[in-house]
Design a protein around this motif. Structure first.
Motif, PDB file in Angstrom:
ATOM      1  N   SER A 120       0.885   4.841 -29.477  1.00  0.00           N
ATOM      2  CA  SER A 120      -0.680   3.769 -30.346  1.00  0.00           C
ATOM      3  C   SER A 120      -1.449   4.768 -29.231  1.00  0.00           C
ATOM      4  CB  SER A 120      -0.998   2.408 -28.940  1.00  0.00           C
ATOM      5  OG  SER A 120      -2.396   2.570 -29.498  1.00  0.00           O
ATOM      6  N   ILE A 121      -2.557   5.358 -29.965  1.00  0.00           N
ATOM      7  CA  ILE A 121      -4.123   6.808 -29.170  1.00  0.00           C
ATOM      8  C   ILE A 121      -4.905   6.049 -29.082  1.00  0.00           C
ATOM      9  CG2 ILE A 121      -4.966   8.729 -29.556  1.00  0.00           C
ATOM     10  CD1 ILE A 121      -2.386   9.866 -30.684  1.00  0.00           C
ATOM     11  N   THR A 122      -5.587   5.404 -28.193  1.00  0.00           N
ATOM     12  CA  THR A 122      -7.385   4.972 -27.884  1.00  0.00           C
ATOM     13  C   THR A 122      -8.031   6.250 -27.371  1.00  0.00           C
ATOM     14  OG1 THR A 122      -6.346   2.992 -27.507  1.00  0.00           O
ATOM     15  CG2 THR A 122      -9.002   3.770 -26.861  1.00  0.00           C
ATOM     16  N   PRO A 123      -9.440   6.750 -28.141  1.00  0.00           N
ATOM     17  CA  PRO A 123     -10.049   7.094 -27.997  1.00  0.00           C
ATOM     18  C   PRO A 123     -10.904   7.347 -26.733  1.00  0.00           C
ATOM     19  CG  PRO A 123     -10.768   6.312 -29.548  1.00  0.00           C
ATOM     20  CD  PRO A 123      -9.501   5.430 -29.132  1.00  0.00           C
ATOM     21  N   PRO A 124     -11.910   8.156 -26.369  1.00  0.00           N
ATOM     22  CA  PRO A 124     -12.593   8.189 -25.402  1.00  0.00           C
ATOM     23  C   PRO A 124     -13.423   6.895 -25.630  1.00  0.00           C
ATOM     24  CG  PRO A 124     -12.437  10.640 -25.455  1.00  0.00           C
ATOM     25  CD  PRO A 124     -11.314   9.466 -26.063  1.00  0.00           C
ATOM     26  N   LEU A 125     -14.767   6.468 -25.049  1.00  0.00           N
ATOM     27  CA  LEU A 125     -14.897   5.454 -25.459  1.00  0.00           C
ATOM     28  C   LEU A 125     -16.533   4.906 -26.022  1.00  0.00           C
ATOM     29  CD1 LEU A 125     -13.477   2.519 -22.452  1.00  0.00           C
ATOM     30  CD2 LEU A 125     -13.138   3.020 -25.319  1.00  0.00           C
ATOM     31  N   TYR A 126     -17.236   5.999 -26.863  1.00  0.00           N
ATOM     32  CA  TYR A 126     -17.686   5.930 -27.340  1.00  0.00           C
ATOM     33  C   TYR A 126     -19.209   6.773 -27.167  1.00  0.00           C
ATOM     34  CZ  TYR A 126     -22.776   5.072 -29.734  1.00  0.00           C
ATOM     35  OH  TYR A 126     -23.730   4.711 -30.313  1.00  0.00           O
ATOM     36  N   ARG A 127     -19.553   6.842 -25.366  1.00  0.00           N
ATOM     37  CA  ARG A 127     -20.729   7.576 -24.958  1.00  0.00           C
ATOM     38  C   ARG A 127     -20.484   7.487 -23.430  1.00  0.00           C
ATOM     39  NH1 ARG A 127     -26.319   5.833 -25.469  1.00  0.00           N
ATOM     40  NH2 ARG A 127     -26.252   6.790 -23.169  1.00  0.00           N
ATOM     41  N   PHE A 128     -20.709   8.334 -22.704  1.00  0.00           N
ATOM     42  CA  PHE A 128     -21.118   8.379 -21.861  1.00  0.00           C
ATOM     43  C   PHE A 128     -22.100   6.653 -20.963  1.00  0.00           C
ATOM     44  CE2 PHE A 128     -18.357  12.191 -20.867  1.00  0.00           C
ATOM     45  CZ  PHE A 128     -17.393  12.240 -19.921  1.00  0.00           C
ATOM     46  N   GLU A 129     -22.566   7.006 -20.113  1.00  0.00           N
ATOM     47  CA  GLU A 129     -23.470   5.967 -19.718  1.00  0.00           C
ATOM     48  C   GLU A 129     -24.431   5.664 -18.959  1.00  0.00           C
ATOM     49  OE1 GLU A 129     -22.089   1.740 -22.062  1.00  0.00           O
ATOM     50  OE2 GLU A 129     -22.568   1.722 -19.460  1.00  0.00           O
ATOM     51  N   ALA A 132     -23.615   9.507 -15.509  1.00  0.00           N
ATOM     52  CA  ALA A 132     -22.530  10.623 -15.926  1.00  0.00           C
ATOM     53  C   ALA A 132     -23.528  10.809 -17.422  1.00  0.00           C
ATOM     54  CB  ALA A 132     -21.573   9.287 -16.509  1.00  0.00           C
ATOM     55  N   TYR A 133     -23.653   9.996 -18.135  1.00  0.00           N
ATOM     56  CA  TYR A 133     -25.192  10.897 -19.201  1.00  0.00           C
ATOM     57  C   TYR A 133     -25.150  11.891 -18.873  1.00  0.00           C
ATOM     58  CZ  TYR A 133     -26.797  11.107 -23.619  1.00  0.00           C
ATOM     59  OH  TYR A 133     -27.562  11.818 -25.219  1.00  0.00           O
ATOM     60  N   ALA A 134     -26.334  11.585 -18.368  1.00  0.00           N
ATOM     61  CA  ALA A 134     -27.697  12.755 -17.246  1.00  0.00           C
ATOM     62  C   ALA A 134     -25.928  14.446 -17.476  1.00  0.00           C
ATOM     63  CB  ALA A 134     -27.419  12.137 -16.265  1.00  0.00           C
ATOM     64  N   ASP A 135     -25.551  14.007 -16.443  1.00  0.00           N
ATOM     65  CA  ASP A 135     -24.178  14.822 -15.900  1.00  0.00           C
ATOM     66  C   ASP A 135     -23.587  15.895 -17.442  1.00  0.00           C
ATOM     67  OD1 ASP A 135     -24.915  14.709 -13.371  1.00  0.00           O
ATOM     68  OD2 ASP A 135     -23.513  13.831 -12.746  1.00  0.00           O
ATOM     69  N   TYR A 136     -23.436  14.580 -17.487  1.00  0.00           N
ATOM     70  CA  TYR A 136     -22.273  15.423 -18.968  1.00  0.00           C
ATOM     71  C   TYR A 136     -23.223  15.830 -20.811  1.00  0.00           C
ATOM     72  CZ  TYR A 136     -19.023  14.031 -15.545  1.00  0.00           C
ATOM     73  OH  TYR A 136     -18.622  13.770 -13.772  1.00  0.00           O
ATOM     74  N   GLY A 137     -23.772  14.849 -20.819  1.00  0.00           N
ATOM     75  CA  GLY A 137     -24.091  14.934 -22.206  1.00  0.00           C
ATOM     76  C   GLY A 137     -23.571  13.780 -22.917  1.00  0.00           C
TER      77      GLY A 137
END
Length: 208
Positions: A120-129, A132-137
């Motif tokens: 089973s493969i699960t992707p990353p979860l949509y977006r940083f919040e 962390a969003y400020a750091d990683y976009g």
């Protein structure tokens, strides 16, 4: 249209949960998954390591996953791959989406060489919040697409947890900051619930 592959877990199976700190957290989503699968007579072992990216997960695959002789492997990686660049990992080599996808394929291949057939493969979860969003976009999107493509090409079960997280954000219009995480990356209680239920549903089990 081809039927979506299932995980195919049955009573007596052992599942290795391969992931990063989101998996390693003993009070996180993995606790819900381990408990729920246990009710079905399926053993789930936590093979998460904090800070893991796909290259480091590949490096420890034999000792932390294959050596435990699982019948199945759940792969949930990509959050840290997407975060390399600005922020705390600025000095690490970047893992582009194509390299992330190739490493997922190698993980599947090496496990298959050992006779493991359920994945089973699960992707990353949509977006940083928030911070962390400020750091990683908005860096997760390409990794989510890459995980989908690998699952499709390899004919393995895919858990659309990113879509589940996107739906939760859509239910909270105008919301800023933190919604499903405690710090922009690590899951809050609601995030753990959504992720565990997305996995269990994709694997053919009722919610935790």
């Amino acid at each position: 249209m081809l039927e979506r592959p299932t995980f195919g877990l049955v009573k007596g199976d052992r599942v290795a949960l391969l992931g990063d700190s989101l998996t390693a957290n003993p009070a996180g989503y993995s606790a819900r998954v381990i408990r729920r699968l246990g009710e079905e007579g399926i053993e789930a072992v936590n093979a998460g390591v904090g800070g893991d990216k796909t290259p480091t997960a590949l490096a420890r695959l034999r000792s932390d996953v294959i050596a435990r002789k699982p019948d199945a492997v759940s792969i949930f990686l990509g959050t840290n791959d997407a975060a390399i660049g600005p922020g705390i990992w600025v000095d690490e080599p970047r893992v582009p989406p194509a390299a992330y996808a190739a490493t997922l394929q190698w993980i599947l291949h090496l496990c298959r060489l050992e006779g493991i057939r359920k994945f089973s493969i699960t992707p990353p979860l949509y977006r940083f919040e928030g911070p962390a969003y400020a750091d990683y976009g908005d860096g997760m999107r390409e990794y989510c697409l890459a995980a989908r493509q690998v699952a499709e090409d390899s004919r393995v079960c895919f858990v659309p947890a990113d879509a589940a997280f996107a739906r939760e954000w859509a239910l909270n219009p105008g919301r800023g900051g933190l919604l499903l995480t405690t710090d922009g990356v690590h899951l809050a209680e609601r995030g753990c619930e959504i992720l565990a239920n997305a996995m269990l549903s994709s694997w053919g089990f009722p919610a935790a």
